[in-house]
Design a protein around this motif. Structure first.
Motif, PDB file in Angstrom:
ATOM      1  N   PRO A   1     -61.784 -71.467 -14.514  1.00 30.33           N
ATOM      2  CA  PRO A   1     -61.080 -70.439 -13.747  1.00 30.33           C
ATOM      3  C   PRO A   1     -59.664 -70.266 -14.308  1.00 30.33           C
ATOM      4  CG  PRO A   1     -62.107 -72.038 -12.273  1.00 30.33           C
ATOM      5  CD  PRO A   1     -62.250 -72.583 -13.674  1.00 30.33           C
ATOM      6  N   LEU A   2     -59.190 -69.051 -14.301  1.00 30.21           N
ATOM      7  CA  LEU A   2     -57.855 -68.733 -14.808  1.00 30.21           C
ATOM      8  C   LEU A   2     -56.805 -69.574 -14.069  1.00 30.21           C
ATOM      9  CD1 LEU A   2     -57.282 -66.552 -16.893  1.00 30.21           C
ATOM     10  CD2 LEU A   2     -56.824 -64.978 -15.022  1.00 30.21           C
ATOM     11  N   ASP A   3     -55.862 -70.178 -14.789  1.00 27.40           N
ATOM     12  CA  ASP A   3     -54.821 -70.959 -14.113  1.00 27.40           C
ATOM     13  C   ASP A   3     -53.559 -70.100 -13.907  1.00 27.40           C
ATOM     14  OD1 ASP A   3     -53.475 -70.856 -16.537  1.00 27.40           O
ATOM     15  OD2 ASP A   3     -53.873 -72.947 -17.063  1.00 27.40           O
ATOM     16  N   GLY A   4     -52.585 -70.679 -13.246  1.00 27.01           N
ATOM     17  CA  GLY A   4     -51.360 -69.948 -12.922  1.00 27.01           C
ATOM     18  C   GLY A   4     -50.618 -69.469 -14.164  1.00 27.01           C
ATOM     19  N   ASP A   5     -50.639 -70.267 -15.226  1.00 25.34           N
ATOM     20  CA  ASP A   5     -49.936 -69.879 -16.449  1.00 25.34           C
ATOM     21  C   ASP A   5     -50.485 -68.573 -17.020  1.00 25.34           C
ATOM     22  OD1 ASP A   5     -48.402 -72.106 -16.339  1.00 25.34           O
ATOM     23  OD2 ASP A   5     -49.219 -73.074 -18.138  1.00 25.34           O
ATOM     24  N   HIS A   6     -51.779 -68.377 -16.895  1.00 25.37           N
ATOM     25  CA  HIS A   6     -52.420 -67.256 -17.594  1.00 25.37           C
ATOM     26  C   HIS A   6     -52.900 -66.146 -16.674  1.00 25.37           C
ATOM     27  CE1 HIS A   6     -51.768 -69.071 -21.409  1.00 25.37           C
ATOM     28  NE2 HIS A   6     -52.376 -70.180 -21.049  1.00 25.37           N
ATOM     29  N   GLY A   7     -52.470 -66.185 -15.382  1.00 25.19           N
ATOM     30  CA  GLY A   7     -52.674 -64.990 -14.570  1.00 25.19           C
ATOM     31  C   GLY A   7     -53.553 -65.101 -13.354  1.00 25.19           C
ATOM     32  N   ALA A   8     -53.740 -66.317 -12.818  1.00 25.55           N
ATOM     33  CA  ALA A   8     -54.598 -66.500 -11.643  1.00 25.55           C
ATOM     34  C   ALA A   8     -54.178 -65.561 -10.510  1.00 25.55           C
ATOM     35  CB  ALA A   8     -54.506 -67.953 -11.160  1.00 25.55           C
ATOM     36  N   PRO A   9     -55.143 -65.081  -9.706  1.00 28.30           N
ATOM     37  CA  PRO A   9     -56.583 -65.379  -9.828  1.00 28.30           C
ATOM     38  C   PRO A   9     -57.315 -64.439 -10.779  1.00 28.30           C
ATOM     39  CG  PRO A   9     -56.189 -64.094  -7.852  1.00 28.30           C
ATOM     40  CD  PRO A   9     -54.840 -64.315  -8.480  1.00 28.30           C
ATOM     41  N   VAL A  10     -56.729 -63.283 -11.074  1.00 26.48           N
ATOM     42  CA  VAL A  10     -57.410 -62.351 -11.972  1.00 26.48           C
ATOM     43  C   VAL A  10     -56.357 -61.537 -12.722  1.00 26.48           C
ATOM     44  CG1 VAL A  10     -57.700 -60.626 -10.136  1.00 26.48           C
ATOM     45  CG2 VAL A  10     -59.171 -60.523 -12.118  1.00 26.48           C
ATOM     46  N   ARG A  11     -56.635 -61.265 -13.991  1.00 26.82           N
ATOM     47  CA  ARG A  11     -55.703 -60.496 -14.811  1.00 26.82           C
ATOM     48  C   ARG A  11     -56.475 -59.437 -15.595  1.00 26.82           C
ATOM     49  NH1 ARG A  11     -53.210 -63.869 -19.692  1.00 26.82           N
ATOM     50  NH2 ARG A  11     -52.051 -61.936 -19.960  1.00 26.82           N
ATOM     51  N   LEU A  12     -55.742 -58.439 -16.022  1.00 27.47           N
ATOM     52  CA  LEU A  12     -56.279 -57.518 -17.008  1.00 27.47           C
ATOM     53  C   LEU A  12     -56.189 -58.200 -18.374  1.00 27.47           C
ATOM     54  CD1 LEU A  12     -57.278 -54.572 -17.498  1.00 27.47           C
ATOM     55  CD2 LEU A  12     -54.909 -53.963 -17.933  1.00 27.47           C
ATOM     56  N   VAL A  13     -57.222 -58.042 -19.191  1.00 28.15           N
ATOM     57  CA  VAL A  13     -57.145 -58.464 -20.589  1.00 28.15           C
ATOM     58  C   VAL A  13     -57.623 -57.310 -21.445  1.00 28.15           C
ATOM     59  CG1 VAL A  13     -57.973 -60.042 -22.364  1.00 28.15           C
ATOM     60  CG2 VAL A  13     -57.610 -60.876 -20.072  1.00 28.15           C
ATOM     61  N   SER A  14     -56.733 -56.818 -22.291  1.00 29.44           N
ATOM     62  CA  SER A  14     -57.075 -55.716 -23.184  1.00 29.44           C
ATOM     63  C   SER A  14     -56.817 -56.168 -24.617  1.00 29.44           C
ATOM     64  CB  SER A  14     -56.240 -54.477 -22.848  1.00 29.44           C
ATOM     65  OG  SER A  14     -56.615 -53.410 -23.695  1.00 29.44           O
TER      66      SER A  14
ATOM     67  N   GLN B   1     -54.840 -54.312 -27.464  1.00 30.25           N
ATOM     68  CA  GLN B   1     -53.466 -53.865 -27.208  1.00 30.25           C
ATOM     69  C   GLN B   1     -52.512 -55.060 -27.108  1.00 30.25           C
ATOM     70  OE1 GLN B   1     -54.897 -51.368 -23.723  1.00 30.25           O
ATOM     71  NE2 GLN B   1     -53.474 -49.927 -24.662  1.00 30.25           N
ATOM     72  N   TYR B   2     -51.222 -54.796 -27.301  1.00 32.63           N
ATOM     73  CA  TYR B   2     -50.239 -55.866 -27.167  1.00 32.63           C
ATOM     74  C   TYR B   2     -50.290 -56.453 -25.763  1.00 32.63           C
ATOM     75  CZ  TYR B   2     -48.399 -54.682 -31.723  1.00 32.63           C
ATOM     76  OH  TYR B   2     -48.283 -54.469 -33.074  1.00 32.63           O
ATOM     77  N   GLY B   3     -49.889 -57.711 -25.686  1.00 31.49           N
ATOM     78  CA  GLY B   3     -50.034 -58.495 -24.468  1.00 31.49           C
ATOM     79  C   GLY B   3     -49.424 -57.878 -23.221  1.00 31.49           C
ATOM     80  N   TYR B   4     -48.363 -57.096 -23.375  1.00 32.39           N
ATOM     81  CA  TYR B   4     -47.698 -56.595 -22.165  1.00 32.39           C
ATOM     82  C   TYR B   4     -48.587 -55.684 -21.330  1.00 32.39           C
ATOM     83  CZ  TYR B   4     -46.351 -52.487 -25.085  1.00 32.39           C
ATOM     84  OH  TYR B   4     -46.341 -51.394 -25.910  1.00 32.39           O
ATOM     85  N   VAL B   5     -49.649 -55.127 -21.944  1.00 25.93           N
ATOM     86  CA  VAL B   5     -50.593 -54.301 -21.177  1.00 25.93           C
ATOM     87  C   VAL B   5     -51.450 -55.179 -20.254  1.00 25.93           C
ATOM     88  CG1 VAL B   5     -52.547 -52.693 -21.380  1.00 25.93           C
ATOM     89  CG2 VAL B   5     -50.648 -52.545 -22.999  1.00 25.93           C
ATOM     90  N   SER B   6     -51.652 -56.433 -20.647  1.00 29.94           N
ATOM     91  CA  SER B   6     -52.592 -57.317 -19.956  1.00 29.94           C
ATOM     92  C   SER B   6     -51.932 -57.991 -18.756  1.00 29.94           C
ATOM     93  CB  SER B   6     -53.137 -58.356 -20.934  1.00 29.94           C
ATOM     94  OG  SER B   6     -53.937 -57.727 -21.909  1.00 29.94           O
ATOM     95  N   THR B   7     -51.732 -57.229 -17.705  1.00 32.34           N
ATOM     96  CA  THR B   7     -51.022 -57.690 -16.508  1.00 32.34           C
ATOM     97  C   THR B   7     -51.712 -58.894 -15.859  1.00 32.34           C
ATOM     98  OG1 THR B   7     -50.151 -55.482 -16.111  1.00 32.34           O
ATOM     99  CG2 THR B   7     -50.234 -56.969 -14.207  1.00 32.34           C
ATOM    100  N   LYS B   8     -50.927 -59.967 -15.697  1.00 27.57           N
ATOM    101  CA  LYS B   8     -51.430 -61.185 -15.027  1.00 27.57           C
ATOM    102  C   LYS B   8     -51.287 -61.030 -13.508  1.00 27.57           C
ATOM    103  CE  LYS B   8     -48.591 -63.917 -17.499  1.00 27.57           C
ATOM    104  NZ  LYS B   8     -48.031 -65.170 -18.086  1.00 27.57           N
TER     105      LYS B   8
END
Ligand SMILES: Nc1nc2c(c(=O)[nH]1)N[C@H]1C(S)=C(S)[C@@H](COP(=O)(O)O)O[C@H]1N2
Ligand SMILES: [Mo]
Length: 222
Positions: free
Chosen positions: A129-142, A145-152
């Motif tokens: 499961p996604l942890d707090g560092d990487h966007g828990a509980p759910v994030r966009l991953v694109s 595209q550059y990371g800033y699009v991938s809202t945690k």
């Protein structure tokens, strides 16, 4: 696999972003993703409903506009395409979305860039499961595209039928003018300045982020 132009590989997958001076936001137990815009009444998609949508696993590298790339990640989650099908009313041509994080982060994206790039609303990373560092509980991953699009820590998805205005959360972010498409292979780092010109200046920004993040004693990219 080769990296996109101007990127260098970093060790592991560091926590990064515009809110590094704060710990990851706490998530309410009844967390749901709010959907609004495009003539709809605001409504919420509970995480349980998200879990029922078409899911996919995606192997991808992750590229921050500041120049680091984390390689060989495995994400799992609902496809962004399935999410759109679930929330958009028939006959409404949604062309853009703005995603909001619990920590105030915001990003715009074109629907076609997300769909063609295989974007996910990810709730798992590398089999956990996604942890707090990487966007828990759910994030966009694109991944395209550059990371800033991938809202945690995704909190809201706003639907638009043309390019939204005034998306950035702060004056500083507005001045930075992140590119509205942010495609990594086109090196779309910035709306006004060619990406390759910004390789070094943006890379120099990593260090101030590292200092800020020292408060939380977390690792930042090299
Ligand atoms: N909610 C939120 N999402 C965010 C950010 C942020 O600060 N807050 N930073 C963005 C940026 S600039 C990058 S590079 C990636 C970093 O993702 P990571 O912390 O999982 O490495 O998240 C993106 N999404
Ligand atoms: Mo980034």
């Amino acid at each position: 696999m080769a990296l996109p132009p101007g990127q260098h590989q970093t060790k592991g997958f560091p926590r990064f972003g515009t809110a590094l001076h704060k710990p990851p936001p706490s998530v309410p137990s009844d967390h749901a993703i709010e959907v609004r815009g495009a003539g709809l009444e605001t409504f919420k998609v509970p995480l349980a409903r998200l879990a029922e949508l078409e899911r996919r696993g995606v192997d991808a590298d992750f590229h921050c506009v500041a120049g680091w790339s984390a390689t060989g990640l495995h994400w799992e989650g609902a496809t962004f395409e399935a999410f759109l099908r679930e929330v958009v009313a028939p006959g409404v041509a949604v062309t853009h979305v703005v995603t909001f994080g619990l920590d105030g982060h915001r990003a715009e994206a074109r629907v076609e860039d997300l769909v063609e790039g295989g974007a996910l609303l990810a709730d798992r990373l590398d089999g956990r499961p996604l942890d707090g560092d990487h966007g828990a509980p759910v994030r966009l991953v694109s991944p395209s595209q550059y990371g800033y699009v991938s809202t945690k820590h995704l909190r809201r998805v706003e639907l638009h039928t043309s390019r939204p205005r005034k998306v950035q959360s702060s004056r500083a972010m507005h001045l930075l003018r992140p590119h509205p498409r942010a495609r990594v292979w086109e090196e779309e780092r910035n709306e006004l300045i060619p990406g390759r010109v910004l390789r070094i200046p943006y890379r120099l920004l990593i260090r101030p982020f590292r200092t800020l993040s020292a408060y939380g004693s977390r690792r930042t990219p090299e």
